[in-house]
Design a protein around this motif. Structure first.
Motif, PDB file in Angstrom:
ATOM      1  N   ILE A 146      15.501 -24.347  38.517  1.00 49.30           N
ATOM      2  CA  ILE A 146      15.277 -25.074  37.261  1.00 49.30           C
ATOM      3  C   ILE A 146      15.466 -26.537  37.639  1.00 49.30           C
ATOM      4  O   ILE A 146      16.596 -26.969  37.890  1.00 49.30           O
ATOM      5  CB  ILE A 146      16.255 -24.645  36.157  1.00 49.30           C
ATOM      6  N   PRO A 147      14.405 -27.305  37.759  1.00 54.12           N
ATOM      7  CA  PRO A 147      14.483 -28.614  38.408  1.00 54.12           C
ATOM      8  C   PRO A 147      15.614 -29.508  37.926  1.00 54.12           C
ATOM      9  O   PRO A 147      16.294 -30.136  38.736  1.00 54.12           O
ATOM     10  CB  PRO A 147      13.107 -29.224  38.124  1.00 54.12           C
ATOM     11  N   LEU A 148      15.872 -29.586  36.622  1.00 55.23           N
ATOM     12  CA  LEU A 148      16.906 -30.489  36.131  1.00 55.23           C
ATOM     13  C   LEU A 148      18.313 -29.921  36.301  1.00 55.23           C
ATOM     14  O   LEU A 148      19.294 -30.649  36.081  1.00 55.23           O
ATOM     15  CB  LEU A 148      16.654 -30.819  34.656  1.00 55.23           C
ATOM     16  N   LEU A 149      18.438 -28.661  36.707  1.00 53.41           N
ATOM     17  CA  LEU A 149      19.755 -28.033  36.816  1.00 53.41           C
ATOM     18  C   LEU A 149      20.118 -27.631  38.251  1.00 53.41           C
ATOM     19  O   LEU A 149      21.256 -27.214  38.494  1.00 53.41           O
ATOM     20  CB  LEU A 149      19.813 -26.787  35.917  1.00 53.41           C
ATOM     21  N   ASP A 150      19.169 -27.733  39.201  1.00 51.13           N
ATOM     22  CA  ASP A 150      19.417 -27.238  40.565  1.00 51.13           C
ATOM     23  C   ASP A 150      20.573 -27.963  41.244  1.00 51.13           C
ATOM     24  O   ASP A 150      21.486 -27.335  41.792  1.00 51.13           O
ATOM     25  CB  ASP A 150      18.151 -27.386  41.416  1.00 51.13           C
ATOM     26  N   GLN A 151      20.566 -29.296  41.232  1.00 54.21           N
ATOM     27  CA  GLN A 151      21.577 -30.040  41.976  1.00 54.21           C
ATOM     28  C   GLN A 151      22.971 -29.811  41.414  1.00 54.21           C
ATOM     29  O   GLN A 151      23.945 -29.701  42.165  1.00 54.21           O
ATOM     30  CB  GLN A 151      21.234 -31.536  41.965  1.00 54.21           C
ATOM     31  N   ALA A 152      23.093 -29.716  40.102  1.00 54.67           N
ATOM     32  CA  ALA A 152      24.401 -29.456  39.505  1.00 54.67           C
ATOM     33  C   ALA A 152      24.919 -28.083  39.921  1.00 54.67           C
ATOM     34  O   ALA A 152      26.118 -27.906  40.194  1.00 54.67           O
ATOM     35  CB  ALA A 152      24.309 -29.554  37.983  1.00 54.67           C
ATOM     36  N   ALA A 153      24.029 -27.086  40.000  1.00 54.48           N
ATOM     37  CA  ALA A 153      24.450 -25.752  40.424  1.00 54.48           C
ATOM     38  C   ALA A 153      24.870 -25.747  41.887  1.00 54.48           C
ATOM     39  O   ALA A 153      25.881 -25.129  42.264  1.00 54.48           O
ATOM     40  CB  ALA A 153      23.316 -24.761  40.188  1.00 54.48           C
ATOM     41  N   VAL A 154      24.128 -26.442  42.741  1.00 54.21           N
ATOM     42  CA  VAL A 154      24.468 -26.494  44.171  1.00 54.21           C
ATOM     43  C   VAL A 154      25.811 -27.178  44.379  1.00 54.21           C
ATOM     44  O   VAL A 154      26.659 -26.712  45.159  1.00 54.21           O
ATOM     45  CB  VAL A 154      23.349 -27.211  44.954  1.00 54.21           C
ATOM     46  N   ASP A 155      26.073 -28.282  43.681  1.00 56.58           N
ATOM     47  CA  ASP A 155      27.345 -28.995  43.838  1.00 56.58           C
ATOM     48  C   ASP A 155      28.519 -28.127  43.408  1.00 56.58           C
ATOM     49  O   ASP A 155      29.591 -28.158  44.034  1.00 56.58           O
ATOM     50  CB  ASP A 155      27.317 -30.285  43.022  1.00 56.58           C
ATOM     51  N   ALA A 156      28.353 -27.338  42.365  1.00 61.02           N
ATOM     52  CA  ALA A 156      29.447 -26.481  41.902  1.00 61.02           C
ATOM     53  C   ALA A 156      29.739 -25.368  42.905  1.00 61.02           C
ATOM     54  O   ALA A 156      30.906 -25.084  43.227  1.00 61.02           O
ATOM     55  CB  ALA A 156      29.100 -25.894  40.540  1.00 61.02           C
ATOM     56  N   VAL A 157      28.700 -24.722  43.445  1.00 65.45           N
ATOM     57  CA  VAL A 157      28.915 -23.604  44.379  1.00 65.45           C
ATOM     58  C   VAL A 157      29.524 -24.099  45.686  1.00 65.45           C
ATOM     59  O   VAL A 157      30.332 -23.394  46.312  1.00 65.45           O
ATOM     60  CB  VAL A 157      27.585 -22.861  44.612  1.00 65.45           C
ATOM     61  N   ARG A 158      29.174 -25.293  46.144  1.00 64.28           N
ATOM     62  CA  ARG A 158      29.761 -25.824  47.382  1.00 64.28           C
ATOM     63  C   ARG A 158      31.275 -25.985  47.273  1.00 64.28           C
ATOM     64  O   ARG A 158      31.978 -25.962  48.286  1.00 64.28           O
ATOM     65  CB  ARG A 158      29.125 -27.173  47.728  1.00 64.28           C
ATOM     66  N   ALA A 159      31.795 -26.144  46.065  1.00 61.96           N
ATOM     67  CA  ALA A 159      33.239 -26.318  45.877  1.00 61.96           C
ATOM     68  C   ALA A 159      33.975 -24.988  45.757  1.00 61.96           C
ATOM     69  O   ALA A 159      35.206 -24.976  45.691  1.00 61.96           O
ATOM     70  CB  ALA A 159      33.501 -27.177  44.641  1.00 61.96           C
ATOM     71  N   TRP A 160      33.276 -23.858  45.718  1.00 66.63           N
ATOM     72  CA  TRP A 160      33.937 -22.567  45.623  1.00 66.63           C
ATOM     73  C   TRP A 160      34.536 -22.180  46.978  1.00 66.63           C
ATOM     74  O   TRP A 160      34.060 -22.588  48.044  1.00 66.63           O
ATOM     75  CB  TRP A 160      32.951 -21.480  45.191  1.00 66.63           C
ATOM     76  N   THR A 161      35.577 -21.346  46.937  1.00 61.18           N
ATOM     77  CA  THR A 161      36.171 -20.770  48.154  1.00 61.18           C
ATOM     78  C   THR A 161      36.360 -19.276  47.933  1.00 61.18           C
ATOM     79  O   THR A 161      36.566 -18.815  46.805  1.00 61.18           O
ATOM     80  CB  THR A 161      37.518 -21.429  48.495  1.00 61.18           C
ATOM     81  N   PHE A 162      36.313 -18.505  49.044  1.00 51.38           N
ATOM     82  CA  PHE A 162      36.398 -17.047  49.000  1.00 51.38           C
ATOM     83  C   PHE A 162      37.382 -16.566  50.065  1.00 51.38           C
ATOM     84  O   PHE A 162      37.788 -17.321  50.963  1.00 51.38           O
ATOM     85  CB  PHE A 162      35.018 -16.419  49.266  1.00 51.38           C
ATOM     86  N   THR A 163      37.731 -15.298  49.960  1.00 45.28           N
ATOM     87  CA  THR A 163      38.481 -14.648  51.035  1.00 45.28           C
ATOM     88  C   THR A 163      37.506 -14.286  52.159  1.00 45.28           C
ATOM     89  O   THR A 163      36.311 -14.090  51.919  1.00 45.28           O
ATOM     90  CB  THR A 163      39.167 -13.379  50.519  1.00 45.28           C
ATOM     91  N   PRO A 164      37.978 -14.203  53.406  1.00 45.24           N
ATOM     92  CA  PRO A 164      37.073 -13.857  54.509  1.00 45.24           C
ATOM     93  C   PRO A 164      36.450 -12.471  54.315  1.00 45.24           C
ATOM     94  O   PRO A 164      37.083 -11.546  53.808  1.00 45.24           O
ATOM     95  CB  PRO A 164      37.974 -13.899  55.745  1.00 45.24           C
ATOM     96  N   THR A 165      35.208 -12.339  54.723  1.00 51.38           N
ATOM     97  CA  THR A 165      34.505 -11.059  54.680  1.00 51.38           C
ATOM     98  C   THR A 165      34.781 -10.316  55.982  1.00 51.38           C
ATOM     99  O   THR A 165      34.590 -10.869  57.071  1.00 51.38           O
ATOM    100  CB  THR A 165      32.999 -11.286  54.508  1.00 51.38           C
ATOM    101  N   LEU A 166      35.226  -9.052  55.883  1.00 54.45           N
ATOM    102  CA  LEU A 166      35.637  -8.282  57.054  1.00 54.45           C
ATOM    103  C   LEU A 166      34.606  -7.209  57.374  1.00 54.45           C
ATOM    104  O   LEU A 166      34.117  -6.509  56.481  1.00 54.45           O
ATOM    105  CB  LEU A 166      37.009  -7.633  56.816  1.00 54.45           C
ATOM    106  N   LEU A 167      34.307  -7.083  58.674  1.00 53.74           N
ATOM    107  CA  LEU A 167      33.452  -6.020  59.198  1.00 53.74           C
ATOM    108  C   LEU A 167      34.200  -5.385  60.364  1.00 53.74           C
ATOM    109  O   LEU A 167      34.433  -6.029  61.384  1.00 53.74           O
ATOM    110  CB  LEU A 167      32.104  -6.574  59.664  1.00 53.74           C
ATOM    111  N   ASN A 168      34.613  -4.110  60.184  1.00 54.85           N
ATOM    112  CA  ASN A 168      35.441  -3.418  61.181  1.00 54.85           C
ATOM    113  C   ASN A 168      36.735  -4.179  61.449  1.00 54.85           C
ATOM    114  O   ASN A 168      37.229  -4.234  62.578  1.00 54.85           O
ATOM    115  CB  ASN A 168      34.674  -3.218  62.493  1.00 54.85           C
ATOM    116  N   GLY A 169      37.266  -4.784  60.401  1.00 52.83           N
ATOM    117  CA  GLY A 169      38.525  -5.504  60.521  1.00 52.83           C
ATOM    118  C   GLY A 169      38.405  -6.899  61.095  1.00 52.83           C
ATOM    119  O   GLY A 169      39.424  -7.554  61.323  1.00 52.83           O
TER     120      GLY A 169
END
Length: 239
Positions: free
Chosen positions: A199-222
């Motif tokens: 959505i052209p007028l909303l793309d940059q705001a969405a990208v800036d918000a997701v870049r500030a998110w943090t997660f727990t590490p994703t594990l594969l076979n520990g």
């Protein structure tokens, strides 16, 4: 009888013929000499032939002298010498008696069972004991991001940041959902974001918000691995 005038004419004619002959010979000689001189001048001086000095090599006679060889010497043959039997040679006759050695005594020796298993004094039975088989090492973690699968431990969001609603989109009453693909590294940080539905007028705001998110590490076979997730950001105006 001839007339004197006729004789005079003949004499003058002979004199003129002789003089013309002499002049012709002289002219021919001059022409031939000029031609020879022209050829000599055109050819130029002849090259000088180098004269190499001759060297006379004298032959020295060689006298061959025969040197007589000495007569061959023949070694005198004598009776072959026989080495006497020394003290290092084993005796031919057997000794009268052989002493029996006593068996060594051992206070702390191992004994052998009927089945061939050794036992030590004060030790336990070791039959059937084996070293444990080491566990197989886990496969190495992939270096490139992989999409989330069922055999992986999904990451959990540790930090959430709401997007900032652009004023231009609010003034235009633009709402909707932006779909993104976020790459999470082995530490749970978002390293890159790509727009999947825009959505052209909303793309940059969405990208800036997701870049500030943090997660727990994703594990594969520990083992922590980088993973690519599909996330959505919803923009909705309050009424």
């Amino acid at each position: 009888m001839r007339e004197p005038a006729y004789d005079t004419a003949l004499a003058e004619e002979d004199a003129m013929r002789r003089s013309s002959t002499i002049v012709s010979i002289v002219v021919h000689a001059i022409v031939v000499a000029g031609a020879l001189m022209a050829q000599l001048v055109a050819v130029g001086p002849l090259p000088a032939v180098p004269h190499e000095p001759m060297t006379l090599v004298g032959v020295i006679p060689v006298r061959v002298i025969d040197i007589p060889l000495p007569p061959p010497q023949h070694a005198a043959r004598g009776p072959a010498s026989v080495d006497p039997i020394g003290p290092s040679v084993a005796p031919i006759e057997a000794p009268a008696g052989v002493a029996h050695e006593a068996a060594p005594t051992c206070t702390d020796c191992t004994t052998t069972d009927a089945i061939g298993v050794e036992r030590g004094v004060g030790s336990s039975e070791i039959f059937g004991r084996a070293d444990p088989i080491p566990a197989a090492a886990p496969p190495p973690a992939p270096q490139t991001p992989i999409h989330l699968r069922s055999d992986m431990q999904a990451p959990r969001k540790m930090r959430h940041v709401d997007p900032v609603y652009p004023r231009v989109a609010q003034a235009a009453h633009i709402e909707g959902t932006v779909i993104l693909e976020a790459v999470i590294d082995v530490n749970g940080a978002v390293t890159s974001v790509r727009v999947l539905r825009s959505i052209p007028l909303l793309d940059q705001a969405a990208v800036d918000a997701v870049r500030a998110w943090t997660f727990t590490p994703t594990l594969l076979n520990g083992v922590a691995v980088p993973v690519a997730l599909t996330v959505t950001v919803r923009f909705e105006m309050t009424r």
